[in-house]
Design a protein around this motif. Sequence first.
Motif, short mmCIF file in Angstrom:
data_model
loop_
_atom_site.label_atom_id
_atom_site.label_comp_id
_atom_site.label_asym_id
_atom_site.label_seq_id
_atom_site.Cartn_x
_atom_site.Cartn_y
_atom_site.Cartn_z
N ILE A 15 0.81 -1.22 0.00
CA ILE A 15 0.00 0.00 0.00
C ILE A 15 0.84 1.26 0.00
O ILE A 15 0.32 2.37 0.00
CB ILE A 15 -0.96 0.03 1.21
CG1 ILE A 15 -0.16 0.10 2.53
CG2 ILE A 15 -1.91 -1.16 1.18
CD1 ILE A 15 -1.03 0.48 3.72
N SER A 16 2.17 1.11 0.03
CA SER A 16 3.03 2.28 0.19
C SER A 16 4.32 2.08 -0.60
O SER A 16 4.75 0.94 -0.85
CB SER A 16 3.35 2.46 1.68
OG SER A 16 4.19 3.58 1.89
N GLY A 17 4.92 3.19 -0.99
CA GLY A 17 6.27 3.17 -1.56
C GLY A 17 6.48 2.19 -2.71
O GLY A 17 5.75 2.20 -3.70
N ASP A 97 11.94 1.61 15.23
CA ASP A 97 10.90 2.61 15.55
C ASP A 97 10.27 3.22 14.30
O ASP A 97 9.48 4.15 14.39
CB ASP A 97 11.47 3.70 16.47
CG ASP A 97 12.74 4.33 15.90
OD1 ASP A 97 13.12 3.95 14.78
OD2 ASP A 97 13.34 5.19 16.58
N TYR A 98 10.59 2.68 13.13
CA TYR A 98 10.03 3.25 11.89
C TYR A 98 8.56 2.89 11.74
O TYR A 98 8.17 1.74 11.86
CB TYR A 98 10.81 2.71 10.68
CG TYR A 98 10.19 3.11 9.34
CD1 TYR A 98 10.23 4.42 8.89
CD2 TYR A 98 9.53 2.16 8.54
CE1 TYR A 98 9.65 4.78 7.68
CE2 TYR A 98 8.96 2.52 7.33
CZ TYR A 98 9.02 3.83 6.90
OH TYR A 98 8.45 4.19 5.72
N ILE A 99 7.74 3.91 11.48
CA ILE A 99 6.33 3.67 11.16
C ILE A 99 6.08 4.30 9.80
O ILE A 99 6.26 5.52 9.62
CB ILE A 99 5.38 4.27 12.22
CG1 ILE A 99 5.66 3.60 13.57
CG2 ILE A 99 3.92 4.08 11.82
CD1 ILE A 99 4.88 4.20 14.73
N GLU A 206 12.89 7.51 -3.48
CA GLU A 206 11.92 8.43 -2.86
C GLU A 206 10.64 7.69 -2.47
O GLU A 206 9.78 7.43 -3.33
CB GLU A 206 11.59 9.57 -3.84
CG GLU A 206 12.71 10.58 -3.94
CD GLU A 206 12.32 11.78 -4.79
OE1 GLU A 206 11.11 12.05 -4.94
OE2 GLU A 206 13.24 12.44 -5.29
N THR A 207 10.54 7.34 -1.22
CA THR A 207 9.33 6.73 -0.66
C THR A 207 9.18 7.28 0.77
O THR A 207 10.09 7.96 1.27
CB THR A 207 9.46 5.18 -0.56
OG1 THR A 207 10.37 4.88 0.52
CG2 THR A 207 9.94 4.54 -1.84
N PRO A 208 8.08 6.94 1.45
CA PRO A 208 7.97 7.38 2.85
C PRO A 208 9.17 6.97 3.70
O PRO A 208 9.52 7.66 4.66
CB PRO A 208 6.68 6.68 3.31
CG PRO A 208 5.85 6.60 2.07
CD PRO A 208 6.83 6.29 0.96
N1 LIG Z 1 12.95 3.46 -0.02
C1 LIG Z 1 14.20 3.06 -0.14
O1 LIG Z 1 15.13 3.87 -0.37
C2 LIG Z 1 14.53 1.60 -0.03
C3 LIG Z 1 15.81 1.18 -0.43
C4 LIG Z 1 16.14 -0.15 -0.35
C5 LIG Z 1 15.22 -1.08 0.12
N2 LIG Z 1 14.01 -0.66 0.51
C6 LIG Z 1 13.07 -1.68 0.99
O2 LIG Z 1 11.91 -1.65 0.21
C7 LIG Z 1 10.81 -2.17 0.96
C8 LIG Z 1 9.65 -1.19 0.85
O3 LIG Z 1 10.04 0.03 1.49
P1 LIG Z 1 9.41 1.44 1.09
O4 LIG Z 1 10.54 2.35 0.85
O5 LIG Z 1 8.39 1.24 0.05
O6 LIG Z 1 8.79 1.85 2.50
P2 LIG Z 1 7.26 2.09 2.93
O7 LIG Z 1 7.29 2.44 4.36
O8 LIG Z 1 6.65 3.07 1.98
O9 LIG Z 1 6.57 0.67 2.70
C9 LIG Z 1 6.75 -0.40 3.59
C10 LIG Z 1 5.40 -1.05 3.86
O10 LIG Z 1 5.61 -2.21 4.67
C11 LIG Z 1 4.51 -2.30 5.59
N3 LIG Z 1 4.85 -3.12 6.75
C12 LIG Z 1 5.76 -2.85 7.73
N4 LIG Z 1 5.73 -3.81 8.65
C13 LIG Z 1 4.80 -4.73 8.26
C14 LIG Z 1 4.32 -5.95 8.82
N5 LIG Z 1 4.78 -6.45 9.99
N6 LIG Z 1 3.38 -6.64 8.12
C15 LIG Z 1 2.89 -6.16 6.96
N7 LIG Z 1 3.29 -5.00 6.39
C16 LIG Z 1 4.24 -4.29 7.05
C17 LIG Z 1 4.27 -0.84 5.97
O11 LIG Z 1 3.00 -0.64 6.57
C18 LIG Z 1 4.44 -0.14 4.62
O12 LIG Z 1 3.20 -0.04 3.93
C19 LIG Z 1 11.33 -2.38 2.38
O13 LIG Z 1 11.69 -3.74 2.54
C20 LIG Z 1 12.57 -1.51 2.41
O14 LIG Z 1 13.51 -1.95 3.38
C21 LIG Z 1 13.62 0.66 0.44
#
Ligand SMILES: NC(=O)c1ccc[n+]([C@@H]2O[C@H](COP(=O)([O-])OP(=O)(O)OC[C@H]3O[C@@H](n4cnc5c(N)ncnc54)[C@H](O)[C@@H]3O)[C@@H](O)[C@H]2O)c1
Length: 267
Positions: A15-17, A97-99, A206-208
């Motif tokens: 639902i995000s990112g 602590d990330y939400i 660029e995501t939350p």
């Molecule tokens: N944004 C970046 O720069 C980046 C870089 C490398 C890897 N990642 C990885 O990409 C993935 C997605 O991250 P994003 O940037 O889209 O962040 P995001 O916060 O936008 O999305 C992460 C989602 O995971 C959900 N989530 C967290 N804990 C959960 C749980 N216990 N059960 C079900 N859902 C849960 C959150 O509610 C959120 O919707 C993550 O694994 C992150 O570590 C992100």
Amino acid sequence: MGLLTDKVAVITGGISGLGRASALRYAAEGASVVVADINAERGKNAAEEMSAGGASIEFVQVDVTCEASQQALFNDVVARHGRVDTVLAAAGVSSSDYISGEVSEIEADPEERMFHNRMLEDWEKVMAVNVTGVMLTNKIAITHMLAQQTKGTIVNIASIAGRRPLPGASDYCVSKAAVIMLTSTVATEYSTSNVRVNAIGPGFIETPMTANIRQSPEWMETVMQMTPMQRMGQAGEIASTALFLASDESSYFNGQTLFPGGGMYVG
Ligand SMILES: NC(=O)c1ccc[n+]([C@@H]2O[C@H](COP(=O)([O-])OP(=O)(O)OC[C@H]3O[C@@H](n4cnc5c(N)ncnc54)[C@H](O)[C@@H]3O)[C@@H](O)[C@H]2O)c1
């Protein structure tokens, strides 16, 4: 014909990112998409928005750290759609602590983020979501895919942090290194089966999750020093990579991690 026409997709963290961008991309390529996430209220609203243009995207609540919750998710999808063809494990946290969706200050005192000052319970929280969560998603998805005997693909989201150490983020880096190895090991075990497993290790996107970095000029300078292309990536650029690995376009890929990161990791 889209690259995922008639395929049934499950996306955790959908639902995000990165998960959300991939859900929209998969649906545009013809998939029926189930976005699964821990936050039920945010999830229902997101799925409504995402499907407003006619895309087949629905929300199911899941806590990826809980095996029964993931079993229920996949049982529900298979009961209603008949099967699951492709899975993207995108649920993750950057720290204990990330939400998602809430922008917090980056720790003012870097000493507090030093490895010797970290708490065991914080370490375990990150491992529970980023490692155990992905492991359970893979285990349950593979069980269904083997039973179905249809082609299945799994894409795990790791990070360049699984290859390149980020000071102050030992828990996150170790968790992402584990996802890279989980992907290779599981893919190798099932290499003669109908299931392929690959991963993506993005750089800074660029995501939350990176909202706190983007509001700090000092942190942005550090990110640019680490990123030869001198910009953060867009979620759509990771969705394209996920689509490639989810579809038959990547039919000879198995156990690999691709690193879209603006040249940040070229090993
Ligand atoms: N944004 C970046 O720069 C980046 C870089 C490398 C890897 N990642 C990885 O990409 C993935 C997605 O991250 P994003 O940037 O889209 O962040 P995001 O916060 O936008 O999305 C992460 C989602 O995971 C959900 N989530 C967290 N804990 C959960 C749980 N216990 N059960 C079900 N859902 C849960 C959150 O509610 C959120 O919707 C993550 O694994 C992150 O570590 C992100």
